[in-house]
Design an enzyme around this catalytic site. Sequence first.
Site, mmCIF file in Angstrom:
data_model
loop_
_atom_site.group_PDB
_atom_site.id
_atom_site.type_symbol
_atom_site.label_atom_id
_atom_site.label_comp_id
_atom_site.label_asym_id
_atom_site.label_seq_id
_atom_site.Cartn_x
_atom_site.Cartn_y
_atom_site.Cartn_z
ATOM 1 N N GLY A 186 60.536 28.690 16.132
ATOM 2 C CA GLY A 186 61.541 29.736 16.151
ATOM 3 C C GLY A 186 61.770 30.402 14.805
ATOM 4 O O GLY A 186 60.978 30.295 13.882
ATOM 5 N N TYR A 187 62.891 31.116 14.716
ATOM 6 C CA TYR A 187 63.237 31.967 13.579
ATOM 7 C C TYR A 187 62.087 32.932 13.332
ATOM 8 O O TYR A 187 61.478 32.961 12.278
ATOM 9 C CB TYR A 187 63.560 31.148 12.329
ATOM 10 N N GLY A 227 54.718 37.260 11.634
ATOM 11 C CA GLY A 227 53.610 36.354 11.916
ATOM 12 C C GLY A 227 53.670 35.821 13.331
ATOM 13 O O GLY A 227 52.666 35.819 14.067
ATOM 14 N N HIS A 228 54.858 35.369 13.755
ATOM 15 C CA HIS A 228 55.019 34.915 15.138
ATOM 16 C C HIS A 228 54.735 36.058 16.114
ATOM 17 O O HIS A 228 54.115 35.858 17.162
ATOM 18 C CB HIS A 228 56.453 34.426 15.370
ATOM 19 N N GLN A 286 58.182 15.703 13.727
ATOM 20 C CA GLN A 286 57.311 16.090 12.618
ATOM 21 C C GLN A 286 58.071 16.245 11.304
ATOM 22 O O GLN A 286 57.502 16.683 10.308
ATOM 23 C CB GLN A 286 56.562 17.375 12.955
ATOM 24 N N LYS A 299 48.080 30.086 8.612
ATOM 25 C CA LYS A 299 48.777 29.702 7.383
ATOM 26 C C LYS A 299 48.749 28.182 7.203
ATOM 27 O O LYS A 299 48.550 27.687 6.100
ATOM 28 C CB LYS A 299 50.224 30.211 7.390
ATOM 29 N N SER A 357 56.893 33.178 6.304
ATOM 30 C CA SER A 357 57.318 31.836 6.707
ATOM 31 C C SER A 357 58.798 31.884 7.015
ATOM 32 O O SER A 357 59.564 32.599 6.353
ATOM 33 C CB SER A 357 57.062 30.827 5.575
#
Length: 285
Positions: free
Chosen positions: A31-32, A36-37, A61, A149, A185
């Site tokens: 999310g956020y 890139g997403h 993780q 990335k 990011s």
Amino acid sequence: MQIITDPSELQSCCLAWRMQGLKTALVPTMGYFHAGHESLMAHARSNADKVVVTLFVNPAQFGPNEDLAAYPRNHERDIAIAESHGVDVLFLPEAGSMYAPDHATWVDVPELAKGLCGITRPIHFRGVCTVVMKLFMLTLPKVAVFGQKDWQQVAIIKRMVRDLNVPVEIVPCPIVREHDGLALSSRNVYLAEHERAQAPAIRAGLLQARGMVADGCRNVDELAQAIRRYWAEKLPDGVEDYLSFVHPDTLAPLERIDDAALCAVAVKLGKARLIDNIVLTEQSA
């Protein structure tokens, strides 16, 4: 767009699609969303009948001293972005629905996970592999789309899929960057103004190393020293987590650039830990 929170409901939906002969593309995220997403969603949308985006900040993780609680979140904005890209299902589970209290099964690729990010984040990729495998089982995708990335993550997931005969194609998509070269990011939001001004030096140092290789330098130590000298001048607030030269597929460390080579780095800058990479040479024919 349908929003699903229950894993069983997601699995039933995706199984029905599969039985109808529809091709599903999966985009796993925490999310956020940023551009890139969005590029991953756009690729998935153009290559599948149905698109599932998962939004799950996976606790498995994160280490005990990492930013699980502070990880940036904005579900309302993320929902709007996913819908604008024609996503069919946004999966928004709670941790309790993904991991039973007595969860005891893990998926791991230890050989590829021991270096790079695995040096300081020893349980990270075990958590990544486990949740990605769970998402594969829930969504039954033909294609899963990941950003490059985190090159190590993509390499590990490719190996997991190969070794376990998972019927899914892993599609890596290029890094999306700001105008000044900083890799996008979700953690960039942590950067203070003076840190953000220095952050593009991460990429600039990598480009300098690639230029040296193009000019004939093959010595890994020389390349590393050049990057560190550049960072010392242009990235004074950065703290190197790792600076590694590895084979792009096996992630085996390289002492010399003779064939395919990747330089992967992680730099701590204020509250952010930023990763990036660059292909120095392609695999020879």
